[in-house]
Write a protein that holds these residues in place. Structure first.
Motif, PDB file in Angstrom:
ATOM      1  N   LEU A   1       0.812  -1.219   0.000  1.00 24.44           N
ATOM      2  CA  LEU A   1       0.000   0.000   0.000  1.00 24.44           C
ATOM      3  C   LEU A   1       0.848   1.273   0.000  1.00 24.44           C
ATOM      4  O   LEU A   1       0.317   2.379  -0.048  1.00 24.44           O
ATOM      5  CB  LEU A   1      -0.929   0.004   1.216  1.00 24.44           C
ATOM      6  CG  LEU A   1      -1.954  -1.128   1.302  1.00 24.44           C
ATOM      7  CD1 LEU A   1      -2.709  -1.057   2.621  1.00 24.44           C
ATOM      8  CD2 LEU A   1      -2.910  -1.074   0.139  1.00 24.44           C
ATOM      9  N   ARG A   2       2.181   1.087   0.108  1.00 27.12           N
ATOM     10  CA  ARG A   2       3.140   2.203   0.115  1.00 27.12           C
ATOM     11  C   ARG A   2       2.896   3.161   1.276  1.00 27.12           C
ATOM     12  O   ARG A   2       2.933   4.392   1.120  1.00 27.12           O
ATOM     13  CB  ARG A   2       3.083   2.963  -1.216  1.00 27.12           C
ATOM     14  CG  ARG A   2       3.461   2.101  -2.411  1.00 27.12           C
ATOM     15  CD  ARG A   2       3.325   2.855  -3.712  1.00 27.12           C
ATOM     16  NE  ARG A   2       3.596   1.989  -4.858  1.00 27.12           N
ATOM     17  CZ  ARG A   2       3.449   2.352  -6.131  1.00 27.12           C
ATOM     18  NH1 ARG A   2       3.032   3.582  -6.411  1.00 27.12           N
ATOM     19  NH2 ARG A   2       3.700   1.508  -7.096  1.00 27.12           N
ATOM     20  N   ILE A   3       2.650   2.588   2.445  1.00 32.36           N
ATOM     21  CA  ILE A   3       2.474   3.391   3.651  1.00 32.36           C
ATOM     22  C   ILE A   3       3.852   3.684   4.240  1.00 32.36           C
ATOM     23  O   ILE A   3       4.634   2.761   4.483  1.00 32.36           O
ATOM     24  CB  ILE A   3       1.593   2.654   4.672  1.00 32.36           C
ATOM     25  CG1 ILE A   3       0.170   2.506   4.106  1.00 32.36           C
ATOM     26  CG2 ILE A   3       1.565   3.383   6.020  1.00 32.36           C
ATOM     27  CD1 ILE A   3      -0.771   1.724   4.981  1.00 32.36           C
ATOM     28  N   PRO A   4       4.187   4.950   4.468  1.00 28.91           N
ATOM     29  CA  PRO A   4       5.512   5.296   4.999  1.00 28.91           C
ATOM     30  C   PRO A   4       5.767   4.645   6.365  1.00 28.91           C
ATOM     31  O   PRO A   4       4.856   4.523   7.177  1.00 28.91           O
ATOM     32  CB  PRO A   4       5.455   6.829   5.120  1.00 28.91           C
ATOM     33  CG  PRO A   4       4.350   7.249   4.198  1.00 28.91           C
ATOM     34  CD  PRO A   4       3.358   6.138   4.209  1.00 28.91           C
ATOM     35  N   ALA A   5       7.008   4.238   6.573  1.00 37.29           N
ATOM     36  CA  ALA A   5       7.433   3.643   7.847  1.00 37.29           C
ATOM     37  C   ALA A   5       6.519   2.480   8.252  1.00 37.29           C
ATOM     38  O   ALA A   5       6.128   2.354   9.412  1.00 37.29           O
ATOM     39  CB  ALA A   5       7.473   4.705   8.947  1.00 37.29           C
ATOM     40  N   ALA A   6       6.188   1.617   7.284  1.00 38.52           N
ATOM     41  CA  ALA A   6       5.253   0.516   7.534  1.00 38.52           C
ATOM     42  C   ALA A   6       5.725  -0.382   8.665  1.00 38.52           C
ATOM     43  O   ALA A   6       4.940  -0.780   9.532  1.00 38.52           O
ATOM     44  CB  ALA A   6       5.057  -0.307   6.251  1.00 38.52           C
ATOM     45  N   ALA A   7       7.003  -0.726   8.671  1.00 36.00           N
ATOM     46  CA  ALA A   7       7.529  -1.635   9.695  1.00 36.00           C
ATOM     47  C   ALA A   7       7.405  -1.033  11.086  1.00 36.00           C
ATOM     48  O   ALA A   7       7.029  -1.716  12.045  1.00 36.00           O
ATOM     49  CB  ALA A   7       8.988  -1.970   9.388  1.00 36.00           C
ATOM     50  N   THR A   8       7.706   0.261  11.202  1.00 37.46           N
ATOM     51  CA  THR A   8       7.618   0.920  12.510  1.00 37.46           C
ATOM     52  C   THR A   8       6.182   1.013  12.987  1.00 37.46           C
ATOM     53  O   THR A   8       5.883   0.742  14.164  1.00 37.46           O
ATOM     54  CB  THR A   8       8.220   2.343  12.424  1.00 37.46           C
ATOM     55  OG1 THR A   8       9.583   2.244  12.011  1.00 37.46           O
ATOM     56  CG2 THR A   8       8.159   3.023  13.790  1.00 37.46           C
ATOM     57  N   VAL A   9       5.269   1.362  12.086  1.00 36.00           N
ATOM     58  CA  VAL A   9       3.849   1.463  12.451  1.00 36.00           C
ATOM     59  C   VAL A   9       3.326   0.119  12.936  1.00 36.00           C
ATOM     60  O   VAL A   9       2.659   0.029  13.969  1.00 36.00           O
ATOM     61  CB  VAL A   9       3.018   1.961  11.252  1.00 36.00           C
ATOM     62  CG1 VAL A   9       1.525   1.865  11.561  1.00 36.00           C
ATOM     63  CG2 VAL A   9       3.383   3.399  10.907  1.00 36.00           C
ATOM     64  N   MET A  10       3.639  -0.956  12.189  1.00 34.07           N
ATOM     65  CA  MET A  10       3.143  -2.265  12.584  1.00 34.07           C
ATOM     66  C   MET A  10       3.824  -2.757  13.856  1.00 34.07           C
ATOM     67  O   MET A  10       3.200  -3.449  14.663  1.00 34.07           O
ATOM     68  CB  MET A  10       3.346  -3.271  11.447  1.00 34.07           C
ATOM     69  CG  MET A  10       2.666  -4.614  11.681  1.00 34.07           C
ATOM     70  SD  MET A  10       0.909  -4.507  12.175  1.00 34.07           S
ATOM     71  CE  MET A  10       0.177  -3.750  10.737  1.00 34.07           C
ATOM     72  N   SER A  11       5.066  -2.415  14.058  1.00 37.22           N
ATOM     73  CA  SER A  11       5.736  -2.789  15.313  1.00 37.22           C
ATOM     74  C   SER A  11       5.039  -2.162  16.512  1.00 37.22           C
ATOM     75  O   SER A  11       4.891  -2.796  17.560  1.00 37.22           O
ATOM     76  CB  SER A  11       7.208  -2.350  15.286  1.00 37.22           C
ATOM     77  OG  SER A  11       7.941  -3.096  14.345  1.00 37.22           O
ATOM     78  N   LEU A  12       4.577  -0.920  16.351  1.00 38.97           N
ATOM     79  CA  LEU A  12       3.836  -0.261  17.426  1.00 38.97           C
ATOM     80  C   LEU A  12       2.505  -0.961  17.688  1.00 38.97           C
ATOM     81  O   LEU A  12       2.100  -1.152  18.836  1.00 38.97           O
ATOM     82  CB  LEU A  12       3.592   1.211  17.070  1.00 38.97           C
ATOM     83  CG  LEU A  12       4.822   2.124  17.136  1.00 38.97           C
ATOM     84  CD1 LEU A  12       4.510   3.481  16.518  1.00 38.97           C
ATOM     85  CD2 LEU A  12       5.295   2.284  18.578  1.00 38.97           C
TER      86      LEU A  12
END
Length: 440
Positions: free
Chosen positions: A260-271
């Motif tokens: 989906l090209r969401i910025p900082a995807a890994a960080t968002v999902m980690s949260l």
């Protein structure tokens, strides 16, 4: 109550562990989660029927004891307590690993100790403190899944920026069911543990202002929401990400966000995953302490665990669960391949045993209620008794399947060993009671 139920069932397993099921079953993993989800829905409806008729501290421990006798109550209570104290340790370790990525200079065991301490204090404050914390954790998880579903749907419809629309990977890479039906059924077995936790609402309801109303509303709302959240999100994962990409399936939800090209995807999902971990840790301390308190009230545990302080908090029961949690955490560092591995492998099977006992108890209690106090049946199990019997057969089939699925055999064996230990403890309890009666 609704957020407690949703928070209990939406755990880190959905965001991380689902990739394992998808990797084995392919896009047909949707069927795996649907099969298990329908089974959990049936069990939740049974619990709703019993909880409205008999609101009590300890929830289904009391129902099983009332319907099936002291041995069933003893096994249910202690297996459920065992399940959640292991979850407490697992989530504390998982949370520490996430935090260690952001602050590598701090040792993981220090994070684990800090998380255990913080949530022990939250639970010691009051049941309201637990409820408030769980409400916000669950709200974040639910908001994340709703946003995930909406964004994925827009992408599939071609309404997302840069999207061409469609479900490109749903039938690509050798079809919808690339490895046949066996991995799909095996995936249903593995997915069982992901759903466990919604039943906490029947325990929490006993401490709410209007337990009957609270549990009825929570049960009814959680049933369809769980199916939409789980099955809907898994459907989007397999439709938008190649199921046979092992790197992406190691973190399936992050991979969708990258599509989906969401910025900082890994960080968002980690949260989001960290929130799910903390929610499970909070729920585990609450559920284990209330179950231990209920056990103590029925003399299935030392009487000290039944005591409440001036705010109505079972301090001894909470500390009892955290002590075991601390010991388990220590084992995760000192003996990760033996003692800790045994605990991890056994707790999921124990959860299935608890569900089987719940269903059998519903069969008996429903018959008793219809004969003596039908006015208590304000929430009814659908298709009684046939759907209840079908659910029991399905759960027994899961246990049988574990015996023939190589990846599940260790979990079944360790679960049976844990149940055997509890049977021995029950026999010792009876022997001690008999000796005490003889001495008197």
């Amino acid at each position: 109550m609704q957020m407690i139920a949703l928070g209990g069932v939406i755990g880190a397993g959905l965001f991380v562990g689902s990739g394992v099921v998808i990797g084995a079953a392919g896009p047909a993993a949707v069927i795996s989660f649907a099969l298990t989800g329908m089974l959990v829905v049936l069990v939740m409806r049974m619990l709703g029927e019993m909880a409205v008729a008999y609101p009590a501290v300890g929830g289904f421990y009391e129902y099983n004891r009332l319907a099936l006798g002291e041995l069933a109550g003893f096994l249910t209570g202690w297996m459920y307590w065992y399940f959640w104290v292991i979850v407490v340790a697992l989530e504390a370790v998982a949370g520490a690993r996430i935090l260690a990525v952001w602050w590598p200079q701090i040792a993981p065991w220090q994070f684990t100790l800090a998380l255990m301490t913080v949530f022990t204090i939250v639970n010691l404050l009051s049941v309201r403190a637990y409820g408030e914390a769980e409400f916000w954790f669950a709200s974040i998880k639910v908001a994340a899944i709703v946003a995930f579903l909406c964004a994925g749907a827009l992408f599939a419809l071609g309404a997302w920026p840069g999207a061409v629309g469609g479900l490109p990977h749903l039938t690509a890479h050798r079809g919808f069911m690339p490895n046949g039906i066996v991995p799909v059924l095996a995936g249903a077995v593995a997915a069982t543990g992901f759903y466990f936790g919604a039943e906490i609402v029947t325990i929490a309801a006993a401490e709410s202002a209007e337990p009957e109303k609270a549990v009825a509303q929570a049960i009814n709302s959680v049933i369809w929401r769980v199916l939409v959240f789980y099955i809907g999100s898994i459907f989007l994962v397999v439709a938008l990400v190649p199921w046979n990409d092992t790197v992406r399936m190691a973190r399936p939800y992050v991979s969708v966000m990258e599509v989906l090209r969401i910025p900082a995807a890994a960080t968002v999902m980690s949260l989001v995953i960290l929130t799910a971990v903390l929610s499970a840790l909070n729920s585990g301390l609450f559920a284990s302490s209330r179950m231990l308190m209920a056990l103590a009230r029925r003399r299935d545990a030392p009487a000290a665990f039944a005591k409440l302080d001036g705010r109505g908090v079972p301090v001894a029961a909470i500390l009892g669960g955290t002590v075991f949690g601390y010991v388990t955490v220590v084992m995760s560092y000192l003996s990760p391949d033996r003692i800790f591995a045994f605990l991890v492998n056994s707790y999921g099977t124990v959860a299935i045993f608890v569900y089987v006992l719940i269903a059998v108890a519903e069969l008996k209690l429903r018959r008793r209620l219809e004969a003596k106090t039908p006015e208590r049946l304000r929430v009814r199990m659908w298709g009684y008794p046939w759907l209840t019997r079908l659910a029991i057969l399905a759960m027994l089939a899961i246990v049988a399947a574990m015996a023939v699925i190589p990846a599940q055999r260790a979990a079944l064996l360790f679960g049976l060993i844990s149940a055997g230990v509890l049977l021995v403890l029950y026999a010792l309890r009876l022997a001690l009671r008999a000796r005490a009666a003889t001495s008197a």
